[in-house]
Design an enzyme around this catalytic site. Structure first.
Site, short mmCIF file in Angstrom:
data_model
loop_
_atom_site.label_atom_id
_atom_site.label_comp_id
_atom_site.label_asym_id
_atom_site.label_seq_id
_atom_site.Cartn_x
_atom_site.Cartn_y
_atom_site.Cartn_z
N ARG A 53 0.87 -1.27 -0.01
CA ARG A 53 -0.06 0.18 -0.10
C ARG A 53 0.68 1.20 -0.05
O ARG A 53 2.14 1.24 0.15
CB ARG A 53 -1.13 0.04 1.28
N ALA A 55 0.69 5.17 -2.15
CA ALA A 55 0.39 5.45 -3.55
C ALA A 55 1.89 5.04 -4.27
O ALA A 55 1.26 4.27 -5.47
CB ALA A 55 0.42 6.92 -3.79
N ARG A 90 -7.63 -0.16 -6.79
CA ARG A 90 -7.97 0.71 -5.72
C ARG A 90 -8.29 2.21 -6.54
O ARG A 90 -7.38 2.42 -7.41
CB ARG A 90 -6.83 0.85 -4.79
N GLN A 203 -2.50 2.19 10.52
CA GLN A 203 -0.91 1.85 9.86
C GLN A 203 0.22 2.58 10.50
O GLN A 203 1.32 2.83 10.33
CB GLN A 203 -1.20 2.41 8.48
N ASP A 244 -2.14 10.54 -1.47
CA ASP A 244 -2.33 9.60 -2.29
C ASP A 244 -2.80 10.33 -3.75
O ASP A 244 -2.67 9.50 -4.78
CB ASP A 244 -3.44 8.86 -2.03
N ASN A 254 -5.54 12.18 1.39
CA ASN A 254 -4.62 11.33 2.11
C ASN A 254 -5.38 10.39 3.11
O ASN A 254 -6.78 10.60 3.16
CB ASN A 254 -3.76 12.24 2.85
N LYS A 255 -4.82 9.60 3.89
CA LYS A 255 -5.46 8.92 4.77
C LYS A 255 -6.49 9.39 5.53
O LYS A 255 -6.22 10.83 6.04
CB LYS A 255 -4.68 8.05 5.60
C1 LIG Z 1 3.29 7.68 -0.12
S1 LIG Z 1 1.61 7.53 -0.19
C2 LIG Z 1 1.36 7.22 1.31
C3 LIG Z 1 -0.19 7.21 1.65
O1 LIG Z 1 -0.77 6.25 1.24
C4 LIG Z 1 -1.49 5.67 2.36
O2 LIG Z 1 -2.82 5.19 2.04
P1 LIG Z 1 -2.84 3.51 2.06
O3 LIG Z 1 -2.13 2.94 3.14
O4 LIG Z 1 -4.26 3.16 2.33
O5 LIG Z 1 -2.38 2.95 0.71
C5 LIG Z 1 -1.74 6.91 3.34
O6 LIG Z 1 -2.87 7.63 2.83
C6 LIG Z 1 -0.39 7.62 2.94
O7 LIG Z 1 -0.46 8.63 3.54
#
Ligand SMILES: CSC[C@H]1O[C@H](OP(=O)(O)O)[C@H](O)[C@@H]1O
EC number: 5.3.1.23
Length: 365
Positions: A53, A55, A90, A203, A244, A254-255
């Site tokens: 996971r 981006a 996704r 996370q 993202d 973002n998250k």
């Molecule tokens: C460098 S991208 C990081 C970004 O991705 C994460 O989302 P996910 O874990 O759901 O893919 C999260 O938003 C992070 O900040």
């Protein structure tokens, strides 16, 4: 990055030059488990189920997924079908589409028999470029941390709050939001990181904390709702988060929870920075709230928690009544007005169209 003295990236081509190996991030922080991908279907599952996971990393995984798929079928129809399925894994992170479309631009003009070798080479380039890009983000971001450090009392660490995981595990290496932290430490600047646990998948707790322990960087895990309180009491010098997808006007997706952190930061005069590679800018959209698709993930991620018992066994437990439903938007959008600056591989700019075009003038042509 170093894990127990051994250098790792988050994804790499296996020694046989065929398979692709990843760190299964759903097993962290309790188990460091490497998975070998051998098909495009396995790559899709790894992206959908978040074994990988972040981006840039899901983009790199999709690029290698096309390589694995090409081992079976190299026709144009097959390649286009695989590409569409990978992009659909996704919806929010733009790098997934960016990486797949970059591969298609290379592969579709080639005769089918030349596509496999070209794909592996390009996927490798995408990974190598990501590493260099993120290291540059780190260098530029470290100048901000150094400037804050110059205004701190002697020996006082720079307190940085981050949300979710935008460390090396979210990219091929170095990370985005954590790259400036790693580079600042290399420069000898004392830092301390407030790590948002980041419900519902935690996370921050499972990935960012794991990274910082491995890097011996001082940090504390906090509940998502504690950041505003710490800011009110002067315990946060800046926030650095990942993204993202960032719009051409500087809105940052973002998250989930990032937006609330940005509001608290603005209310308390705490600089709020977003670290990203140029590949995470979606130049086709301006209004992030209206235009960026927000992934809705399963309600079980909200209704359950995963943890390890004293015997070391990992369990998944319910935290709500069986009859209680849940809603699980995985991302939110922070309007550009709440973002102090964007830290990119080309430098730091305002979260605005002019700021971004100043660093990426080719996008304005
Ligand atoms: C460098 S991208 C990081 C970004 O991705 C994460 O989302 P996910 O874990 O759901 O893919 C999260 O938003 C992070 O900040």
């Amino acid at each position: 990055m170093q894990v127990n003295g051994q250098a790792y990236r988050s994804i790499w081509l296996a020694a046989d030059g065929v398979g692709v190996e990843i760190i299964d991030q759903t097993r962290l922080p309790f188990h460091f488990h490497i998975v070998r991908l051998e098909s495009v279907e396995q790559a899709m599952t790894a992206i959908r189920d978040m074994l990988v996971r972040g981006a840039p990393l899901i983009g790199a995984t999709a690029a290698y997924g096309l390589c694995l798929g090409l081992r079976q079928h190299a026709t144009t129809e097959a390649v286009e079908n695989m590409a569409a399925q990978l992009i659909a894994c996704r919806p929010t992170a733009i790098n997934l589409r960016w990486a797949v479309e970059r591969m298609l631009r290379l592969l579709l003009p080639l005769p089918p028999e030349q596509r496999l070798a070209a794909a592996y080479h390009e996927a490798g380039r995408i990974c190598a470029e990501d590493v260099a890009t993120n290291e540059a983000i780190g260098r530029h971001g470290a100048t901000l941390i150094a400037a804050i450090h110059r205004n701190k009392k002697e020996g006082q660490p720079v307190n940085i709050l981050t949300h979710c995981n935008a460390g090396w595990l979210a990219t091929v290496d170095w990370g985005t939001a954590l790259a400036p932290v790693y580079k600042a430490v290399e420069l000898g600047i004392p830092v301390h990181v407030w790590v948002d646990e980041t419900r519902p998948r935690n996370q921050g707790a499972s990935l960012t904390a794991w990274e910082l322990v491995a890097a011996h960087i001082p940090h504390h895990l906090i509940v998502d709702n504690a950041g505003g309180h710490l800011m009110q009491h002067g315990q946060v010098d800046c926030c650095i988060v990942g993204t993202d997808r960032t719009t051409a006007s500087g809105d940052v997706c973002n998250k989930i929870g990032t937006y609330l952190k940005a509001l608290a930061a603005r209310d308390n005069g705490v600089p709020f920075y977003v670290a990203l590679p140029g590949s995470t800018v979606d130049w086709t959209v301006s209004d992030g709230v209206a235009e960026i698709p927000i992934e809705e993930r399963g309600e079980e991620e909200v209704l359950q928690l995963q943890g390890r018992d004293e015997a070391g066994t990992v369990h998944t437990v319910a935290i709500a009544p069986v009859a209680t439903p849940a809603v699980n938007p995985a991302f939110d959008v922070t309007p550009a007005r709440l973002v102090t600056g964007l830290i990119t591989e080309r430098g730091i700019c305002a979260a605005s169209r002019s700021g971004l075009l100043g660093l990426y003038p080719e996008q304005g042509q």
